[in-house]
Design a protein around this motif. Sequence first.
Motif, PDB file in Angstrom:
ATOM      1  N   VAL A 164      57.267  36.268  40.996  1.00 54.45           N
ATOM      2  CA  VAL A 164      57.550  35.057  41.768  1.00 54.45           C
ATOM      3  C   VAL A 164      56.989  35.200  43.182  1.00 54.45           C
ATOM      4  O   VAL A 164      56.379  34.267  43.721  1.00 54.45           O
ATOM      5  CB  VAL A 164      59.073  34.776  41.795  1.00 54.45           C
ATOM      6  N   LEU A 165      57.156  36.372  43.784  1.00 57.16           N
ATOM      7  CA  LEU A 165      56.629  36.610  45.122  1.00 57.16           C
ATOM      8  C   LEU A 165      55.105  36.516  45.122  1.00 57.16           C
ATOM      9  O   LEU A 165      54.516  35.939  46.041  1.00 57.16           O
ATOM     10  CB  LEU A 165      57.089  37.975  45.637  1.00 57.16           C
ATOM     11  N   VAL A 166      54.465  37.044  44.098  1.00 53.91           N
ATOM     12  CA  VAL A 166      53.010  36.953  43.989  1.00 53.91           C
ATOM     13  C   VAL A 166      52.583  35.490  43.898  1.00 53.91           C
ATOM     14  O   VAL A 166      51.631  35.056  44.568  1.00 53.91           O
ATOM     15  CB  VAL A 166      52.494  37.762  42.777  1.00 53.91           C
ATOM     16  N   ALA A 207      44.702  38.048  43.682  1.00 55.03           N
ATOM     17  CA  ALA A 207      44.338  39.438  43.971  1.00 55.03           C
ATOM     18  C   ALA A 207      44.957  39.901  45.290  1.00 55.03           C
ATOM     19  O   ALA A 207      45.544  40.992  45.360  1.00 55.03           O
ATOM     20  CB  ALA A 207      42.819  39.585  44.008  1.00 55.03           C
ATOM     21  N   LEU A 208      44.832  39.077  46.332  1.00 53.34           N
ATOM     22  CA  LEU A 208      45.416  39.451  47.622  1.00 53.34           C
ATOM     23  C   LEU A 208      46.932  39.544  47.552  1.00 53.34           C
ATOM     24  O   LEU A 208      47.532  40.483  48.091  1.00 53.34           O
ATOM     25  CB  LEU A 208      45.014  38.436  48.691  1.00 53.34           C
ATOM     26  N   SER A 209      47.559  38.591  46.897  1.00 52.24           N
ATOM     27  CA  SER A 209      49.021  38.584  46.787  1.00 52.24           C
ATOM     28  C   SER A 209      49.526  39.804  46.044  1.00 52.24           C
ATOM     29  O   SER A 209      50.497  40.437  46.451  1.00 52.24           O
ATOM     30  CB  SER A 209      49.493  37.313  46.085  1.00 52.24           C
ATOM     31  N   LEU A 269      53.064  33.767  47.345  1.00 44.62           N
ATOM     32  CA  LEU A 269      52.006  34.160  48.270  1.00 44.62           C
ATOM     33  C   LEU A 269      50.663  33.536  47.882  1.00 44.62           C
ATOM     34  O   LEU A 269      49.876  33.149  48.754  1.00 44.62           O
ATOM     35  CB  LEU A 269      51.890  35.686  48.330  1.00 44.62           C
ATOM     36  N   THR A 270      50.395  33.428  46.582  1.00 45.58           N
ATOM     37  CA  THR A 270      49.152  32.806  46.122  1.00 45.58           C
ATOM     38  C   THR A 270      49.104  31.332  46.514  1.00 45.58           C
ATOM     39  O   THR A 270      48.083  30.847  47.023  1.00 45.58           O
ATOM     40  CB  THR A 270      49.010  32.950  44.597  1.00 45.58           C
TER      41      THR A 270
END
Length: 170
Positions: free
Chosen positions: A3-5, A29-31, A8-9
């Motif tokens: 969920v956090l990824v 990828a960055l997240s 952030l995406t």
Amino acid sequence: MIVLVLILTLTWMALQSSFTLPDLIVGLALSYGIVALASRFLSVPFVNGGLGRPRMDTRNYARLTFKWIAFIGFALWSVVKSNIDMARIVLFRRVADIRPGIIAIPLDVKSDAGITVLANLITLTPGTVSLDISTDRRTIYIHCIDVQDADAVRDDIKQNFERRVMELLP
């Protein structure tokens, strides 16, 4: 963690003002990299999630998140309070009454991250600057613009700043 990824995406894509497939891939990828680095830095505990997959212990993660939020609030309040104290010194005290000094404070915090956060917190509060850490990492030297009682300054930093840093980064 997924969920956090995703959050952030989506934030990445919103900041880019572009919702294209390449931005989605870069954002994912960055997240993922940010979450992976942050979980290692914060020492988030993991438990076995079955089938060999690690699963985050959400109770400890939530507790750690609330501790960080409380710490950030404390840091902001300390900066505001120090600004008020500095304004009083500048506006209402004579230069002859101000006693600058360098104070050595023994450290209980042992981790590099903990020492770094403590030194930065001390420097961020107006009127104090972290000068140096001893080579054995047991003492931090700070400069205070007004030292009426060195023991009181030392106790204040140990009881307020260092204690709170040690709760997060021992």
